[in-house]
Motif scaffolding. Structure first.
Motif, PDB file in Angstrom:
ATOM      1  N   ALA A  95    -108.503  26.040 132.712  1.00 26.44           N
ATOM      2  CA  ALA A  95    -107.160  25.906 132.344  1.00 26.44           C
ATOM      3  C   ALA A  95    -107.009  26.717 130.963  1.00 26.44           C
ATOM      4  O   ALA A  95    -105.946  26.958 130.619  1.00 26.44           O
ATOM      5  CB  ALA A  95    -106.564  24.448 132.155  1.00 26.44           C
ATOM      6  N   MET A  96    -107.850  26.510 130.224  1.00 27.31           N
ATOM      7  CA  MET A  96    -108.137  27.307 128.915  1.00 27.31           C
ATOM      8  C   MET A  96    -107.812  28.825 128.949  1.00 27.31           C
ATOM      9  O   MET A  96    -107.234  29.360 127.938  1.00 27.31           O
ATOM     10  CB  MET A  96    -109.184  26.959 128.227  1.00 27.31           C
ATOM     11  CG  MET A  96    -109.649  25.561 127.844  1.00 27.31           C
ATOM     12  SD  MET A  96    -108.062  24.864 126.812  1.00 27.31           S
ATOM     13  CE  MET A  96    -108.252  25.927 125.453  1.00 27.31           C
ATOM     14  N   VAL A  97    -108.281  29.332 129.955  1.00 25.12           N
ATOM     15  CA  VAL A  97    -107.885  30.975 130.303  1.00 25.12           C
ATOM     16  C   VAL A  97    -106.450  31.171 130.409  1.00 25.12           C
ATOM     17  O   VAL A  97    -105.842  32.000 129.420  1.00 25.12           O
ATOM     18  CB  VAL A  97    -108.723  31.542 131.451  1.00 25.12           C
ATOM     19  CG1 VAL A  97    -108.460  33.047 131.668  1.00 25.12           C
ATOM     20  CG2 VAL A  97    -110.061  31.365 131.115  1.00 25.12           C
ATOM     21  N   PRO A  98    -105.783  30.669 131.138  1.00 21.43           N
ATOM     22  CA  PRO A  98    -104.370  30.956 131.074  1.00 21.43           C
ATOM     23  C   PRO A  98    -103.520  30.125 129.891  1.00 21.43           C
ATOM     24  O   PRO A  98    -102.291  30.609 129.540  1.00 21.43           O
ATOM     25  CB  PRO A  98    -103.705  30.142 132.216  1.00 21.43           C
ATOM     26  CG  PRO A  98    -104.805  29.306 132.795  1.00 21.43           C
ATOM     27  CD  PRO A  98    -106.100  29.808 132.365  1.00 21.43           C
ATOM     28  N   PHE A  99    -104.214  29.207 129.285  1.00 21.79           N
ATOM     29  CA  PHE A  99    -103.490  28.583 128.173  1.00 21.79           C
ATOM     30  C   PHE A  99    -103.685  29.692 126.985  1.00 21.79           C
ATOM     31  O   PHE A  99    -102.667  29.888 126.235  1.00 21.79           O
ATOM     32  CB  PHE A  99    -104.517  27.292 127.794  1.00 21.79           C
ATOM     33  CG  PHE A  99    -103.992  26.520 126.498  1.00 21.79           C
ATOM     34  CD1 PHE A  99    -103.165  25.719 126.638  1.00 21.79           C
ATOM     35  CD2 PHE A  99    -104.641  26.765 125.548  1.00 21.79           C
ATOM     36  CE1 PHE A  99    -102.543  24.857 125.455  1.00 21.79           C
ATOM     37  CE2 PHE A  99    -104.260  26.108 124.368  1.00 21.79           C
ATOM     38  CZ  PHE A  99    -102.949  25.205 124.404  1.00 21.79           C
ATOM     39  N   GLY A 100    -104.638  30.330 126.808  1.00 19.79           N
ATOM     40  CA  GLY A 100    -104.927  31.163 125.795  1.00 19.79           C
ATOM     41  C   GLY A 100    -104.056  32.419 126.150  1.00 19.79           C
ATOM     42  O   GLY A 100    -103.384  32.903 124.914  1.00 19.79           O
ATOM     43  N   ALA A 101    -104.004  32.913 127.330  1.00 20.15           N
ATOM     44  CA  ALA A 101    -102.892  33.689 127.634  1.00 20.15           C
ATOM     45  C   ALA A 101    -101.650  33.612 127.209  1.00 20.15           C
ATOM     46  O   ALA A 101    -100.935  34.513 126.601  1.00 20.15           O
ATOM     47  CB  ALA A 101    -103.157  34.372 129.031  1.00 20.15           C
ATOM     48  N   MET A 102    -101.222  32.704 127.902  1.00 13.88           N
ATOM     49  CA  MET A 102     -99.609  32.199 127.564  1.00 13.88           C
ATOM     50  C   MET A 102     -99.308  31.873 126.258  1.00 13.88           C
ATOM     51  O   MET A 102     -98.248  32.182 125.618  1.00 13.88           O
ATOM     52  CB  MET A 102     -99.472  30.948 128.512  1.00 13.88           C
ATOM     53  CG  MET A 102     -99.390  31.374 129.998  1.00 13.88           C
ATOM     54  SD  MET A 102     -98.373  32.728 130.253  1.00 13.88           S
ATOM     55  CE  MET A 102     -96.717  32.019 130.013  1.00 13.88           C
ATOM     56  N   THR A 103    -100.304  31.307 125.319  1.00 15.64           N
ATOM     57  CA  THR A 103     -99.914  31.062 123.979  1.00 15.64           C
ATOM     58  C   THR A 103     -99.556  32.191 123.297  1.00 15.64           C
ATOM     59  O   THR A 103     -98.731  32.103 122.430  1.00 15.64           O
ATOM     60  CB  THR A 103    -101.116  30.285 123.298  1.00 15.64           C
ATOM     61  OG1 THR A 103    -101.521  29.208 124.123  1.00 15.64           O
ATOM     62  CG2 THR A 103    -100.692  29.864 121.834  1.00 15.64           C
ATOM     63  N   VAL A 104    -100.725  33.245 123.195  1.00 17.20           N
ATOM     64  CA  VAL A 104    -100.450  34.323 122.532  1.00 17.20           C
ATOM     65  C   VAL A 104     -99.036  35.255 123.214  1.00 17.20           C
ATOM     66  O   VAL A 104     -98.212  35.869 122.286  1.00 17.20           O
ATOM     67  CB  VAL A 104    -101.478  35.495 122.543  1.00 17.20           C
ATOM     68  CG1 VAL A 104    -101.831  36.005 123.901  1.00 17.20           C
ATOM     69  CG2 VAL A 104    -101.533  36.438 121.569  1.00 17.20           C
ATOM     70  N   ALA A 105     -98.936  35.023 124.368  1.00 14.45           N
ATOM     71  CA  ALA A 105     -97.845  35.974 124.851  1.00 14.45           C
ATOM     72  C   ALA A 105     -96.676  35.292 124.504  1.00 14.45           C
ATOM     73  O   ALA A 105     -95.457  36.036 124.146  1.00 14.45           O
ATOM     74  CB  ALA A 105     -97.918  35.809 126.461  1.00 14.45           C
ATOM     75  N   VAL A 106     -96.271  34.140 124.530  1.00 18.71           N
ATOM     76  CA  VAL A 106     -94.994  33.243 123.948  1.00 18.71           C
ATOM     77  C   VAL A 106     -94.808  33.523 122.711  1.00 18.71           C
ATOM     78  O   VAL A 106     -93.603  33.738 122.247  1.00 18.71           O
ATOM     79  CB  VAL A 106     -95.067  31.976 124.400  1.00 18.71           C
ATOM     80  CG1 VAL A 106     -93.964  31.010 123.750  1.00 18.71           C
ATOM     81  CG2 VAL A 106     -95.157  31.706 125.885  1.00 18.71           C
ATOM     82  N   ILE A 107     -95.900  33.426 121.631  1.00 26.75           N
ATOM     83  CA  ILE A 107     -95.690  33.468 120.392  1.00 26.75           C
ATOM     84  C   ILE A 107     -95.176  35.100 119.949  1.00 26.75           C
ATOM     85  O   ILE A 107     -94.471  35.151 119.236  1.00 26.75           O
ATOM     86  CB  ILE A 107     -96.877  32.995 119.586  1.00 26.75           C
ATOM     87  CG1 ILE A 107     -97.012  31.455 119.693  1.00 26.75           C
ATOM     88  CG2 ILE A 107     -96.812  33.306 117.986  1.00 26.75           C
ATOM     89  CD1 ILE A 107     -98.213  30.887 118.908  1.00 26.75           C
ATOM     90  N   SER A 108     -96.086  35.896 120.372  1.00 28.31           N
ATOM     91  CA  SER A 108     -95.976  37.357 120.147  1.00 28.31           C
ATOM     92  C   SER A 108     -95.096  38.188 121.092  1.00 28.31           C
ATOM     93  O   SER A 108     -94.684  39.382 120.783  1.00 28.31           O
ATOM     94  CB  SER A 108     -97.377  37.973 119.875  1.00 28.31           C
ATOM     95  OG  SER A 108     -97.977  37.238 118.991  1.00 28.31           O
ATOM     96  N   GLY A 109     -94.891  37.777 122.301  1.00 27.95           N
ATOM     97  CA  GLY A 109     -94.286  38.375 123.253  1.00 27.95           C
ATOM     98  C   GLY A 109     -92.721  37.722 123.359  1.00 27.95           C
ATOM     99  O   GLY A 109     -91.754  38.702 123.150  1.00 27.95           O
ATOM    100  N   HIS A 110     -92.502  36.648 123.562  1.00 26.69           N
ATOM    101  CA  HIS A 110     -91.317  35.857 123.839  1.00 26.69           C
ATOM    102  C   HIS A 110     -90.514  35.707 122.723  1.00 26.69           C
ATOM    103  O   HIS A 110     -89.289  36.067 122.381  1.00 26.69           O
ATOM    104  CB  HIS A 110     -91.403  34.657 124.576  1.00 26.69           C
ATOM    105  CG  HIS A 110     -90.146  33.747 124.755  1.00 26.69           C
ATOM    106  ND1 HIS A 110     -89.255  34.195 125.974  1.00 26.69           N
ATOM    107  CD2 HIS A 110     -89.692  32.760 124.197  1.00 26.69           C
ATOM    108  CE1 HIS A 110     -88.137  33.575 125.684  1.00 26.69           C
ATOM    109  NE2 HIS A 110     -88.213  32.585 124.633  1.00 26.69           N
ATOM    110  N   TYR A 111     -91.447  35.313 121.556  1.00 22.49           N
ATOM    111  CA  TYR A 111     -90.644  35.040 120.167  1.00 22.49           C
ATOM    112  C   TYR A 111     -90.675  36.402 119.164  1.00 22.49           C
ATOM    113  O   TYR A 111     -90.057  36.570 118.181  1.00 22.49           O
ATOM    114  CB  TYR A 111     -91.080  33.981 119.553  1.00 22.49           C
ATOM    115  CG  TYR A 111     -90.689  32.487 120.065  1.00 22.49           C
ATOM    116  CD1 TYR A 111     -89.436  32.119 120.128  1.00 22.49           C
ATOM    117  CD2 TYR A 111     -91.647  31.688 120.676  1.00 22.49           C
ATOM    118  CE1 TYR A 111     -88.846  31.019 120.541  1.00 22.49           C
ATOM    119  CE2 TYR A 111     -91.359  30.661 121.316  1.00 22.49           C
ATOM    120  CZ  TYR A 111     -89.957  30.216 121.331  1.00 22.49           C
ATOM    121  OH  TYR A 111     -89.496  28.954 121.862  1.00 22.49           O
ATOM    122  N   GLY A 112     -91.592  37.344 119.602  1.00 22.92           N
ATOM    123  CA  GLY A 112     -91.697  38.501 118.891  1.00 22.92           C
ATOM    124  C   GLY A 112     -92.287  38.310 117.536  1.00 22.92           C
ATOM    125  O   GLY A 112     -92.144  39.372 116.699  1.00 22.92           O
TER     126      GLY A 112
END
Length: 350
Positions: free
Chosen positions: A90-107
């Motif tokens: 679970a930590m693999v998608p957790f790490g991927a989604m965390t950085v994607a939401v912070i730096s991708g979704h919120y910019g």
């Protein structure tokens, strides 16, 4: 009886500078793993030619080995210490989604996303380690709970925030080069460099520093290790932190590499990492193993996983062939280990 059990792991790891006889080499945990690797290489060379050893072929299984190996080594160290962490799935998608939401979704800044991702990885590891040492619940059950809890958090928060199960991410500059780029003509992932550097660091820590023996002693007999003055609780927490943070790191790097992250995925890392560790010579009962053996075991698994595509075998039988080859590698590893330990026992009794 207790002292005998506790001393076994130390005996299985010959001191550097000792007589390098054939018997002493075979007694090392990585010996069987290396022989299994050679057997797999010979198999695919015979049935698939040497194409998988050319640059394009090597990059395919090296990339797989790198992503898996960064997780497999800390998981292997936990197994040597007598524990297990399956929350890495679970930590693999957790790490991927965390950085994607912070730096991708919120910019926001990619460096902020990286820092938060690593911080969350450390937090989950601390929780796992604390739960294991403060309760009588086995680490398998604790991390099973963490696995489902983290999966639920990732899915729930991602859908709540982004209204989607996938998030796009565009990274440029130093962060892209360091964590998610391709090398040598776009074939080799930068993760391979991270894998080699981290492996070297683990080898030094486990096999060339005094603290490395603490982990083997914990796997042999944790009570005796604690009575001998080894900080077993602190070491256990440290190993869980390394495991969860490494998995989050791999997920983060994959998101940066492929410019996207998805909630699904990561489950294969649970079994693949354990398989690589066992093929690498680590005992499920703890107290025996080596970082180099896990390194060889990871390469063996990656070659078997990718090498099948370089043969003429029907792909419908690929899972069977992979399972049989990995089972044979494990059996070879165990056979050489038992023969070596048996020879040592007879020599001492003579």
């Amino acid at each position: 009886m207790t002292s005998t059990t506790a001393s076994r792991p130390v005996e299985a790891m010959p001191a550097h500078g000792s007589n390098l006889s054939l018997g002493s080499l075979l007694r090392r945990p990585e010996a069987g793993a290396f022989l299994g690797l050679l057997a797999v290489l010979i198999f695919f060379a015979a049935f698939g030619g040497l194409t998988f050893l050319k640059p394009a072929g090597m990059s395919s299984w090296l990339n797989v080995a790198a992503n898996l190996g960064i997780i497999a080594i800390p998981v292997g160290l936990l197994m040597i210490a007598g524990e297990l962490d399956i929350s890495v799935g679970a930590m693999v998608p957790f790490g991927a989604m965390t950085v994607a939401v912070i730096s991708g979704h919120y910019g926001m800044s990619i460096w902020l996303g990286i820092a938060v991702t690593m911080a969350f990885g450390v937090t989950v590891g601390l929780i796992n380690g604390y739960m294991v040492i403060r309760t009588a619940v086995p680490s398998l059950i604790v991390t099973l709970g963490s696995l489902f809890a983290v999966q639920g958090i990732v899915l729930g928060l991602t859908v709540l925030i982004t209204k989607s199960t996938s998030v796009a991410l565009t990274v440029e500059g130093p962060a892209k080069v360091i964590f998610g780029d391709f090398l040598f003509g776009g074939q080799l992932q930068v993760m391979v460099i991270w894998w080699l550097v981290l492996t070297a660091a683990y080898v030094f820590f486990i096999h060339f520093s005094p603290k490395g023996n603490w982990i083997f002693a914990m796997g042999g007999d944790k009570v005796s290790a604690r009575n001998a003055g080894i900080p077993t609780d602190r070491m256990t927490i440290l190993l869980f932190v390394l495991s969860s943070t490494s998995a989050a790191f791999v997920g983060m790097c994959q998101a940066i590499l492929y410019n996207s992250a998805q909630v699904a995925g990561g489950q294969s890392f649970i079994f693949n990492s354990i398989i690589s560790v066992v093929v690498g010579g680590v005992l499920l009962t703890g107290g025996f193993g080596s970082v180099v053996g896990i390194f060889f075991g990871t390469i063996t698994f990656a070659i078997v996983n990718q090498g099948i595509y370089y043969t003429d075998f029907d792909r419908n039988w690929s899972a069977l062939i992979i399972g049989v080859l990995l089972l044979l590698a494990v059996l070879m590893n165990n056979t050489f280990r038992k023969m070596a330990l048996s020879a040592t026992t007879k020599k001492k009794g003579a």
